[in-house]
Design a protein around this motif. Structure first.
Motif, PDB file in Angstrom:
ATOM      1  N   LEU A 151       0.989  -0.546   0.301  1.00 18.91           N
ATOM      2  CA  LEU A 151       0.371  -0.014   0.068  1.00 18.91           C
ATOM      3  C   LEU A 151       0.639   1.488  -0.226  1.00 18.91           C
ATOM      4  O   LEU A 151       0.569   2.401  -1.270  1.00 18.91           O
ATOM      5  CB  LEU A 151      -1.215  -0.011   1.485  1.00 18.91           C
ATOM      6  N   ASP A 152       1.742   1.133   0.600  1.00 17.84           N
ATOM      7  CA  ASP A 152       2.713   2.899   0.828  1.00 17.84           C
ATOM      8  C   ASP A 152       3.191   2.503  -0.245  1.00 17.84           C
ATOM      9  O   ASP A 152       3.818   3.739  -0.850  1.00 17.84           O
ATOM     10  CB  ASP A 152       4.204   1.851   1.739  1.00 17.84           C
ATOM     11  N   ASP A 153       3.227   1.697  -1.186  1.00 17.46           N
ATOM     12  CA  ASP A 153       5.041   1.793  -2.661  1.00 17.46           C
ATOM     13  C   ASP A 153       3.703   2.096  -3.356  1.00 17.46           C
ATOM     14  O   ASP A 153       3.770   3.650  -4.119  1.00 17.46           O
ATOM     15  CB  ASP A 153       4.910   0.139  -3.526  1.00 17.46           C
ATOM     16  N   VAL A 154       1.834   1.625  -3.093  1.00 13.94           N
ATOM     17  CA  VAL A 154       0.828   2.102  -4.631  1.00 13.94           C
ATOM     18  C   VAL A 154       0.934   4.420  -3.761  1.00 13.94           C
ATOM     19  O   VAL A 154       0.532   4.418  -4.934  1.00 13.94           O
ATOM     20  CB  VAL A 154      -0.183   1.130  -4.329  1.00 13.94           C
ATOM     21  N   MET A 155       1.072   4.064  -2.638  1.00 11.50           N
ATOM     22  CA  MET A 155       0.077   5.446  -2.328  1.00 11.50           C
ATOM     23  C   MET A 155       1.650   6.592  -2.573  1.00 11.50           C
ATOM     24  O   MET A 155       0.966   7.744  -2.662  1.00 11.50           O
ATOM     25  CB  MET A 155      -0.070   5.470  -0.801  1.00 11.50           C
ATOM     26  N   ARG A 156       2.239   6.154  -1.774  1.00 11.22           N
ATOM     27  CA  ARG A 156       4.314   6.883  -2.440  1.00 11.22           C
ATOM     28  C   ARG A 156       4.593   6.508  -2.821  1.00 11.22           C
ATOM     29  O   ARG A 156       5.812   7.362  -3.351  1.00 11.22           O
ATOM     30  CB  ARG A 156       4.183   7.046  -0.886  1.00 11.22           C
ATOM     31  N   GLY A 157       5.060   5.345  -3.848  1.00 15.16           N
ATOM     32  CA  GLY A 157       5.974   5.201  -4.812  1.00 15.16           C
ATOM     33  C   GLY A 157       5.709   6.193  -6.190  1.00 15.16           C
ATOM     34  O   GLY A 157       4.673   7.434  -6.194  1.00 15.16           O
ATOM     35  N   GLU A 158       6.554   6.399  -6.865  1.00 13.48           N
ATOM     36  CA  GLU A 158       6.028   7.193  -8.442  1.00 13.48           C
ATOM     37  C   GLU A 158       5.563   6.757  -9.075  1.00 13.48           C
ATOM     38  O   GLU A 158       4.807   5.612  -9.270  1.00 13.48           O
ATOM     39  CB  GLU A 158       7.600   6.097  -9.119  1.00 13.48           C
ATOM     40  N   SER A 159       4.534   7.988  -9.894  1.00 13.75           N
ATOM     41  CA  SER A 159       3.856   7.712 -10.371  1.00 13.75           C
ATOM     42  C   SER A 159       3.938   9.496 -11.366  1.00 13.75           C
ATOM     43  O   SER A 159       4.583   9.967 -10.846  1.00 13.75           O
ATOM     44  CB  SER A 159       2.432   8.052  -9.369  1.00 13.75           C
ATOM     45  N   GLU A 160       3.031   9.553 -11.837  1.00 16.95           N
ATOM     46  CA  GLU A 160       2.343  11.256 -12.794  1.00 16.95           C
ATOM     47  C   GLU A 160       0.934  11.692 -11.857  1.00 16.95           C
ATOM     48  O   GLU A 160       1.178  12.603 -11.705  1.00 16.95           O
ATOM     49  CB  GLU A 160       1.571  10.487 -13.910  1.00 16.95           C
ATOM     50  N   TRP A 161       0.904  10.616 -10.264  1.00 13.71           N
ATOM     51  CA  TRP A 161      -0.425  11.629  -9.467  1.00 13.71           C
ATOM     52  C   TRP A 161       0.948  11.526  -8.485  1.00 13.71           C
ATOM     53  O   TRP A 161       1.638  11.251  -7.783  1.00 13.71           O
ATOM     54  CB  TRP A 161      -1.410  10.713  -9.585  1.00 13.71           C
ATOM     55  N   SER A 162       0.397  13.077  -7.574  1.00 13.76           N
ATOM     56  CA  SER A 162       0.750  13.199  -6.087  1.00 13.76           C
ATOM     57  C   SER A 162       0.193  12.272  -4.903  1.00 13.76           C
ATOM     58  O   SER A 162      -0.980  11.940  -5.697  1.00 13.76           O
ATOM     59  CB  SER A 162       0.848  14.713  -6.777  1.00 13.76           C
ATOM     60  N   PRO A 163       1.028  11.815  -4.074  1.00 11.67           N
ATOM     61  CA  PRO A 163       0.532  11.606  -2.868  1.00 11.67           C
ATOM     62  C   PRO A 163      -0.947  12.154  -2.431  1.00 11.67           C
ATOM     63  O   PRO A 163      -1.899  11.421  -2.372  1.00 11.67           O
ATOM     64  CB  PRO A 163       1.205  11.569  -1.671  1.00 11.67           C
ATOM     65  N   GLY A 164      -1.655  13.045  -2.366  1.00  7.65           N
ATOM     66  CA  GLY A 164      -2.675  14.188  -2.351  1.00  7.65           C
ATOM     67  C   GLY A 164      -3.590  13.951  -3.041  1.00  7.65           C
ATOM     68  O   GLY A 164      -4.674  13.145  -2.841  1.00  7.65           O
ATOM     69  N   GLU A 165      -3.217  13.381  -4.773  1.00 12.57           N
ATOM     70  CA  GLU A 165      -4.507  13.005  -5.633  1.00 12.57           C
ATOM     71  C   GLU A 165      -4.665  11.216  -5.482  1.00 12.57           C
ATOM     72  O   GLU A 165      -5.079  11.235  -4.788  1.00 12.57           O
ATOM     73  CB  GLU A 165      -3.708  13.448  -6.977  1.00 12.57           C
ATOM     74  N   ARG A 166      -3.978  10.987  -5.127  1.00 12.03           N
ATOM     75  CA  ARG A 166      -3.983   9.109  -4.626  1.00 12.03           C
ATOM     76  C   ARG A 166      -4.686   9.233  -3.544  1.00 12.03           C
ATOM     77  O   ARG A 166      -5.687   8.345  -3.145  1.00 12.03           O
ATOM     78  CB  ARG A 166      -2.930   8.427  -4.312  1.00 12.03           C
ATOM     79  N   GLU A 167      -4.368   9.567  -2.382  1.00 16.40           N
ATOM     80  CA  GLU A 167      -4.986   9.943  -1.265  1.00 16.40           C
ATOM     81  C   GLU A 167      -6.886  10.362  -1.722  1.00 16.40           C
ATOM     82  O   GLU A 167      -7.862   9.803  -1.323  1.00 16.40           O
ATOM     83  CB  GLU A 167      -4.677  11.206  -0.095  1.00 16.40           C
ATOM     84  N   LEU A 168      -6.981  10.964  -2.356  1.00 13.88           N
ATOM     85  CA  LEU A 168      -7.814  12.302  -2.856  1.00 13.88           C
ATOM     86  C   LEU A 168      -8.780  10.686  -3.935  1.00 13.88           C
ATOM     87  O   LEU A 168      -9.707  11.071  -3.754  1.00 13.88           O
ATOM     88  CB  LEU A 168      -7.667  13.324  -4.065  1.00 13.88           C
ATOM     89  N   PHE A 169      -8.151   9.660  -4.531  1.00 15.11           N
ATOM     90  CA  PHE A 169      -8.415   8.827  -5.627  1.00 15.11           C
ATOM     91  C   PHE A 169      -9.587   7.780  -4.487  1.00 15.11           C
ATOM     92  O   PHE A 169     -10.027   7.748  -4.115  1.00 15.11           O
ATOM     93  CB  PHE A 169      -7.151   8.491  -6.263  1.00 15.11           C
ATOM     94  N   ALA A 170      -8.526   7.682  -2.884  1.00 17.06           N
ATOM     95  CA  ALA A 170      -9.148   6.447  -2.275  1.00 17.06           C
ATOM     96  C   ALA A 170      -9.898   7.395  -1.512  1.00 17.06           C
ATOM     97  O   ALA A 170     -11.017   5.837  -1.835  1.00 17.06           O
ATOM     98  CB  ALA A 170      -7.656   5.801  -1.752  1.00 17.06           C
ATOM     99  N   GLY A 171     -10.452   8.253  -1.139  1.00 14.59           N
ATOM    100  CA  GLY A 171     -10.887   8.548  -0.077  1.00 14.59           C
ATOM    101  C   GLY A 171     -12.414   8.718  -1.665  1.00 14.59           C
ATOM    102  O   GLY A 171     -13.318   8.501  -0.583  1.00 14.59           O
ATOM    103  N   PHE A 172     -12.329   8.687  -2.064  1.00 15.28           N
ATOM    104  CA  PHE A 172     -13.783   9.287  -3.155  1.00 15.28           C
ATOM    105  C   PHE A 172     -14.541   7.698  -3.361  1.00 15.28           C
ATOM    106  O   PHE A 172     -15.323   7.348  -3.591  1.00 15.28           O
ATOM    107  CB  PHE A 172     -13.446  10.003  -4.715  1.00 15.28           C
TER     108      PHE A 172
END
Length: 81
Positions: free
Chosen positions: A51-72
């Motif tokens: 989960l940490d790798d998915v939420m904080r690893g390399e991505s085109e999306w920022s960690p904040g955007e990923r948190e927003l996607f998860a919350g939505f």
């Protein structure tokens, strides 16, 4: 639907942690916490690291955007985040 064993089948050490959470918060621990503590050798460290790798690893999306996607997604699934 969650298996009853995830609510009540914890080993004594993990059950004690859940009891402490209940006592201090006055609430029932979230299902995700119960799942992580049910089989920590499977759901605990390995799942948390993935989960940490998915939420904080390399991505085109920022960690904040990923948190927003998860919350939505949790909102759409009527699941408390």
């Amino acid at each position: 639907m969650r298996l009853q064993v995830v609510d009540q089948g914890h080993r004594p050490e993990e059950a004690a942690v859940l009891d402490m959470i209940r006592e201090r918060s006055g609430r029932e621990p979230l299902g995700v916490v119960k799942t992580l503590l049910y089989r920590p050798e499977l759901f605990g460290t390995p799942f948390s690291e993935a989960l940490d790798d998915v939420m904080r690893g390399e991505s085109e999306w920022s960690p904040g955007e990923r948190e927003l996607f998860a919350g939505f997604t949790s909102l759409l699934n009527q699941c408390p985040f």
